[in-house]
Design an enzyme around this catalytic site. Structure first.
Site, PDB file in Angstrom:
ATOM      1  N   SER A 240       0.253 -13.116  -2.963  1.00 50.38           N
ATOM      2  CA  SER A 240       0.264 -12.584  -1.607  1.00 50.38           C
ATOM      3  C   SER A 240       0.537 -11.082  -1.712  1.00 50.38           C
ATOM      4  O   SER A 240       0.732 -10.560  -2.800  1.00 50.38           O
ATOM      5  CB  SER A 240       1.380 -13.240  -0.793  1.00 50.38           C
ATOM      6  OG  SER A 240       2.626 -12.837  -1.323  1.00 50.38           O
ATOM      7  N   LYS A 241       0.566 -10.446  -0.573  1.00 48.26           N
ATOM      8  CA  LYS A 241       0.783  -8.994  -0.562  1.00 48.26           C
ATOM      9  C   LYS A 241       2.047  -8.601  -1.308  1.00 48.26           C
ATOM     10  O   LYS A 241       2.082  -7.630  -2.040  1.00 48.26           O
ATOM     11  CB  LYS A 241       0.890  -8.503   0.887  1.00 48.26           C
ATOM     12  CG  LYS A 241      -0.438  -8.085   1.412  1.00 48.26           C
ATOM     13  CD  LYS A 241      -0.290  -7.122   2.558  1.00 48.26           C
ATOM     14  CE  LYS A 241      -1.661  -6.626   2.933  1.00 48.26           C
ATOM     15  NZ  LYS A 241      -1.775  -6.179   4.288  1.00 48.26           N
TER      16      LYS A 241
END
Ligand code: GLU
Length: 466
Positions: A240-241
């Site tokens: 994820s980010k």
């Protein structure tokens, strides 16, 4: 057979790190086999595709050095060809019009749910005469997929995977407005582009079965497939980010990575060559084979990437590092670098690059060479001054004014003598000077810094503090 691979991103977002690795593997496999690496922008989702994303993808690939062969293919522009292919299948009796209404399909699914059956289109129009269509109904085109037997995929990464054909329903090829579906477009394009090897994320593995069925229905030879495992974060969770699932431009602009470091790092996510950590582009091309990609998910490790980047910074020529860092310094400090500042940077680069792991670190550690006087000091630096540093500088200034030789070794000799005369350690002499020259307590070897700044600037920076 000439190998032809492709990277086929959907321009609904930036080129993220997983996509970059997919592109790299396709690129390397093509180069390894003396084949071609093509680029296709899958822009059929008109609502979500943007020009900004297309630009970011092209720019990211270029920056990474993944040069594609030939012209970029834009999928949406080929919609007529996709439609034709589906209509050809209808004519050949391999696809059919289905006029089931959305309500009807919902009822069908409700019924399947109630009976604990898998939710699948039940083929209700498969053998019906299209003449029975309600007046004015448009209908979708569905593939008449095989109902018995199995579809087997000899995946280059996953090994043999198969699915019973009974589990795959008749997928839609053309929507009722005549637009082709993603599955149809991909298959027709891969065929028309002559793709021999489809290398992509294993999130597309289940699509491959239907795509193989469609290739066959169209009378096309399916390409070889290699589905590579997704990249996970260091904690094993989906990337994820927070883990670094950012656009490659963030790795370039915000984090200061070199493309060669990112390439080397991505290469080793899922593929390896013994224990080799540093792999040149030539070695990567020589050694990379898609069948050697592992089946396990790989973990993205920012610390490893950062260390590799430090290695490649040290390997990069000083002049090139100046070209790369000068704009970063300008951006981060707001000052414009003149020729003198760039010259100092160049001469200081050999010392600076030893300790920087990113171009951002390099820019920040180099900025003092370019700054105009008087420098602002950080808190630690102020502490050194207060702690006897200033008194020492006051004594050192006239000595340095009288100093004739201004090379690093000559200045070091002076410092050793000065330290001995006062019963100080060399560091106690060096540190106040470092503070005066750089505004901080860390810098490359201070005598080199003195040489690079030159006598006038060195004396002026020291005088500023007195
Ligand atoms: N456009 C798809 C994606 O971006 C890739 C399709 C493919 O590689 O077959 O996920």
């Amino acid at each position: 057979m000439t190998v032809i691979t492709r990277f086929a991103p959907s321009p609904t977002g930036f080129l993220h790190i997983g996509g970059a690795r997919t592109a790299l593997f396709n690129y390397l496999y093509a180069k390894h086999t003396g084949g071609k690496f093509l680029l296709r922008i899958e822009d059929t989702d008109r609502a979500r595709s943007t020009q900004a994303a297309i630009d970011a993808i092209l720019d990211g690939l270029q920056w990474l050095g993944l040069k594609w062969d030939g012209e970029v293919v834009f999928q949406f522009a080929r919609a007529h060809r996709h439609r034709e292919a589906a209509e050809g299948l209808v004519k050949a009796g391999k696809a059919y019009y289905c006029f089931a209404t959305p309500d009807e399909l919902t009822a069908m699914r409700e019924e399947q749910k109630k009976n604990g059956q898998p939710l699948r289109y039940d083929g209700r129009w498969r053998d019906r005469d299209p003449k029975e269509a309600p007046a004015g109904a448009k209908g979708v085109v569905r593939l008449k997929a095989p109902t018995d037997g199995e579809t087997v995929l000899q995946d280059l990464v996953q090994g043999e995977v198969k699915v019973a054909n009974a589990q795959l329903d008749d997928m839609v090829l053309l929507r009722s407005d005549g637009t082709p579906t993603y599955m149809l477009s991909v298959v027709v394009d891969d065929h028309d582009m002559g793709i021999t090897h489809v290398i992509r994320g294993d999130d597309h593995l289940t699509n491959a079965f239907r795509q193989i069925q469609l290739f066959k229905a169209l009378g096309f030879e399916p390409p070889a497939f290699g589905h590579i495992p997704l990249i996970h974060g260091a904690d094993g969770a989906k990337l994820s980010k927070r883990h670094g699932a950012l656009g490659v431009e963030a790795y370039r602009d915000e984090m200061g990575f070199l493309p060669i470091a990112l390439r080397n790092y991505l290469l080793r996510l899922g593929w390896g060559h013994g224990d080799d950590e540093i792999i040149s582009d030539a070695q990567a091309i020589e050694w990379f084979d898609i069948k050697d990609v592992g089946r396990g998910a790989s973990r993205f490790d920012m610390a490893k990437l950062t260390n590799l980047n430090g290695h490649y910074i040290r390997e990069t020529a000083d002049a090139e590092l100046v070209t790369l860092t000068a704009p970063l310094i300008e951006k981060r400090t707001g000052m414009a670098l003149d020729a003198l500042a760039k010259d100092r940077l160049k001469r200081g680069m050999a010392g600076l690059k030893q300790r920087a792991k990113t171009l951002i670190e390099l820019a920040d550690s180099a900025a003092f060479y370019a700054k105009s006087r008087p420098l602002t000091l950080d808190d630690k630096a102020k502490g050194i001054l207060a702690d006897g540093g200033k008194a020492f500088l006051a004594e050192a200034l006239p000595q340095l004014q009288a100093q004739a030789g201004w090379t690093g070794p000559e200045l070091e000799a002076w410092a050793r003598a000065a330290a001995e005369a006062k019963g100080l350690k060399l560091g106690q002499v060096a540190q106040p000077i470092r503070v005066a020259l750089s505004g901080s307590t860390v810098s490359p070897p201070v005598f080199d810094v003195m040489e690079i700044l030159g006598k006038d600037e060195t004396l002026a920076r020291i005088s500023d503090l007195l």
